[in-house]
Design a protein around this motif. Sequence first.
Motif, PDB file in Angstrom:
ATOM      1  N   GLU A  92      35.942  58.730  42.859  1.00  0.00           N
ATOM      2  CA  GLU A  92      36.697  58.217  41.715  1.00  0.00           C
ATOM      3  C   GLU A  92      37.571  57.016  42.086  1.00  0.00           C
ATOM      4  O   GLU A  92      38.133  56.365  41.207  1.00  0.00           O
ATOM      5  CB  GLU A  92      37.563  59.319  41.102  1.00  0.00           C
ATOM      6  N   HIS A  93      37.681  56.737  43.373  1.00  0.00           N
ATOM      7  CA  HIS A  93      38.455  55.584  43.829  1.00  0.00           C
ATOM      8  C   HIS A  93      37.547  54.452  44.314  1.00  0.00           C
ATOM      9  O   HIS A  93      37.983  53.569  45.037  1.00  0.00           O
ATOM     10  CB  HIS A  93      39.412  55.992  44.957  1.00  0.00           C
ATOM     11  N   GLN A  94      36.288  54.476  43.889  1.00  0.00           N
ATOM     12  CA  GLN A  94      35.322  53.454  44.273  1.00  0.00           C
ATOM     13  C   GLN A  94      34.760  52.794  43.019  1.00  0.00           C
ATOM     14  O   GLN A  94      34.394  53.483  42.061  1.00  0.00           O
ATOM     15  CB  GLN A  94      34.202  54.054  45.118  1.00  0.00           C
ATOM     16  N   VAL A  95      34.697  51.467  43.016  1.00  0.00           N
ATOM     17  CA  VAL A  95      34.307  50.700  41.835  1.00  0.00           C
ATOM     18  C   VAL A  95      33.234  49.695  42.228  1.00  0.00           C
ATOM     19  O   VAL A  95      33.339  49.030  43.263  1.00  0.00           O
ATOM     20  CB  VAL A  95      35.519  49.954  41.227  1.00  0.00           C
ATOM     21  N   VAL A  96      32.190  49.567  41.392  1.00  0.00           N
ATOM     22  CA  VAL A  96      31.136  48.578  41.608  1.00  0.00           C
ATOM     23  C   VAL A  96      31.263  47.501  40.535  1.00  0.00           C
ATOM     24  O   VAL A  96      31.278  47.803  39.338  1.00  0.00           O
ATOM     25  CB  VAL A  96      29.739  49.230  41.537  1.00  0.00           C
ATOM     26  N   THR A  97      31.358  46.254  40.972  1.00  0.00           N
ATOM     27  CA  THR A  97      31.469  45.141  40.032  1.00  0.00           C
ATOM     28  C   THR A  97      31.040  43.852  40.728  1.00  0.00           C
ATOM     29  O   THR A  97      30.897  43.806  41.946  1.00  0.00           O
ATOM     30  CB  THR A  97      32.911  45.004  39.513  1.00  0.00           C
ATOM     31  N   GLY A  98      30.817  42.796  39.952  1.00  0.00           N
ATOM     32  CA  GLY A  98      30.424  41.510  40.501  1.00  0.00           C
ATOM     33  C   GLY A  98      31.568  40.831  41.234  1.00  0.00           C
ATOM     34  O   GLY A  98      32.741  41.203  41.076  1.00  0.00           O
ATOM     35  N   LEU A  99      31.213  39.809  42.015  1.00  0.00           N
ATOM     36  CA  LEU A  99      32.215  39.093  42.801  1.00  0.00           C
ATOM     37  C   LEU A  99      33.265  38.411  41.929  1.00  0.00           C
ATOM     38  O   LEU A  99      34.376  38.154  42.372  1.00  0.00           O
ATOM     39  CB  LEU A  99      31.539  38.045  43.686  1.00  0.00           C
ATOM     40  N   GLU A 100      32.904  38.081  40.695  1.00  0.00           N
ATOM     41  CA  GLU A 100      33.790  37.268  39.858  1.00  0.00           C
ATOM     42  C   GLU A 100      34.567  38.088  38.829  1.00  0.00           C
ATOM     43  O   GLU A 100      35.275  37.522  37.994  1.00  0.00           O
ATOM     44  CB  GLU A 100      32.961  36.210  39.117  1.00  0.00           C
ATOM     45  N   LEU A 101      34.423  39.425  38.842  1.00  0.00           N
ATOM     46  CA  LEU A 101      35.052  40.245  37.821  1.00  0.00           C
ATOM     47  C   LEU A 101      35.873  41.359  38.460  1.00  0.00           C
ATOM     48  O   LEU A 101      35.391  42.062  39.344  1.00  0.00           O
ATOM     49  CB  LEU A 101      33.987  40.863  36.906  1.00  0.00           C
ATOM     50  N   LEU A 102      37.098  41.526  37.981  1.00  0.00           N
ATOM     51  CA  LEU A 102      38.002  42.549  38.508  1.00  0.00           C
ATOM     52  C   LEU A 102      38.377  43.484  37.353  1.00  0.00           C
ATOM     53  O   LEU A 102      39.354  43.252  36.643  1.00  0.00           O
ATOM     54  CB  LEU A 102      39.239  41.878  39.100  1.00  0.00           C
ATOM     55  N   PRO A 103      37.594  44.553  37.135  1.00  0.00           N
ATOM     56  CA  PRO A 103      37.776  45.394  35.942  1.00  0.00           C
ATOM     57  C   PRO A 103      38.869  46.437  36.110  1.00  0.00           C
ATOM     58  O   PRO A 103      38.645  47.648  36.025  1.00  0.00           O
ATOM     59  CB  PRO A 103      36.399  46.053  35.793  1.00  0.00           C
ATOM     60  N   ILE A 104      40.069  45.981  36.366  1.00  0.00           N
ATOM     61  CA  ILE A 104      41.223  46.855  36.550  1.00  0.00           C
ATOM     62  C   ILE A 104      42.271  46.485  35.507  1.00  0.00           C
ATOM     63  O   ILE A 104      42.472  45.303  35.196  1.00  0.00           O
ATOM     64  CB  ILE A 104      41.816  46.697  37.969  1.00  0.00           C
ATOM     65  N   THR A 105      42.943  47.490  34.973  1.00  0.00           N
ATOM     66  CA  THR A 105      43.988  47.249  33.975  1.00  0.00           C
ATOM     67  C   THR A 105      45.062  46.315  34.531  1.00  0.00           C
ATOM     68  O   THR A 105      45.460  46.433  35.688  1.00  0.00           O
ATOM     69  CB  THR A 105      44.643  48.575  33.561  1.00  0.00           C
TER      70      THR A 105
END
Length: 297
Positions: A92-105
């Motif tokens: 639950e503390h691992q996130v997959v996303t692209g290099l250019e996007l930071l999907p965090i509040t």
Amino acid sequence: MDVDGLFDTDLIRRNRLRALAQAPDGSDFLLKIVTEELGERLASVERSFEVAIALHAGTGTLADMLAASGKTQRVLQIEQDPRLLTSQAAPEHQVVTGLELLPITNQAVGLVVSPLTLHLANDLPGILVQINQVLHPDGLFLAALPGAGTLSELRDALLSAEEELTGGASPRVIPLADVRDCGSLLQRAGFSLPVVDAETYTVRYDTMFELMRDLRHMGMANPLLARSRKPAGRRLFMRAAEIYAERYGDPDGRVRASFSVIYLSGWKPHESQQKPLSPGSAQTSLAKALGTREQKI
């Protein structure tokens, strides 16, 4: 695949996965050096952070260092691909996303750390703004990226060989920022108290080919969109290796490779931070401080 920038970000992901699967022990020496240096810089900060992000480190090395640092209660590991999530962090503390996007509040974390990746962003100013946005006030950003001067010997040898053999050259080593550029980018992204400095690490190899092998094992093969898709012939690399040895060889026959790493830090603005003096508010003139006579003109 990105088509509007310099870098093929899907190729960056594949290069890192290949390195993770095939690289022999010790190939991640530069990442370990940089992670240790970032850890030392973090240790000098006299505060802790509830949530930290290990941003696109390519392995779990950085996330594990942050978890063991005593400086944070929870570490989020962010990577391009789930197979790169190799830290001890809970799923639950691992996130997959692209290099250019930071999907965090926005304003959700106190610390963001990134090693040897930001130079591969097609929109570096944009990702720095995103990092600033996810930090809560008085949050800290630490990063390291290869700077101008990195692999200058390899760049010179390859360009010289290709110009000699073909009369032209295709981009084979990526462009890199310098210290001044990085300082300006931090300020433009809204960071306060920015600090930027560089360290150069010199590594010696038997030949240029061992260096190129290490770069592949680091996941640092050429990701430029403008790279030539035509396979380079053996003749080019043999001539480049000769030039490399002639220009950058040591008396014992080995060759040098330079890795210039730029270290960055910046804080999310907060009212508690030290403020620069406003113009005209100084109590003592520069002339008085220097013991010289002030002249009015």
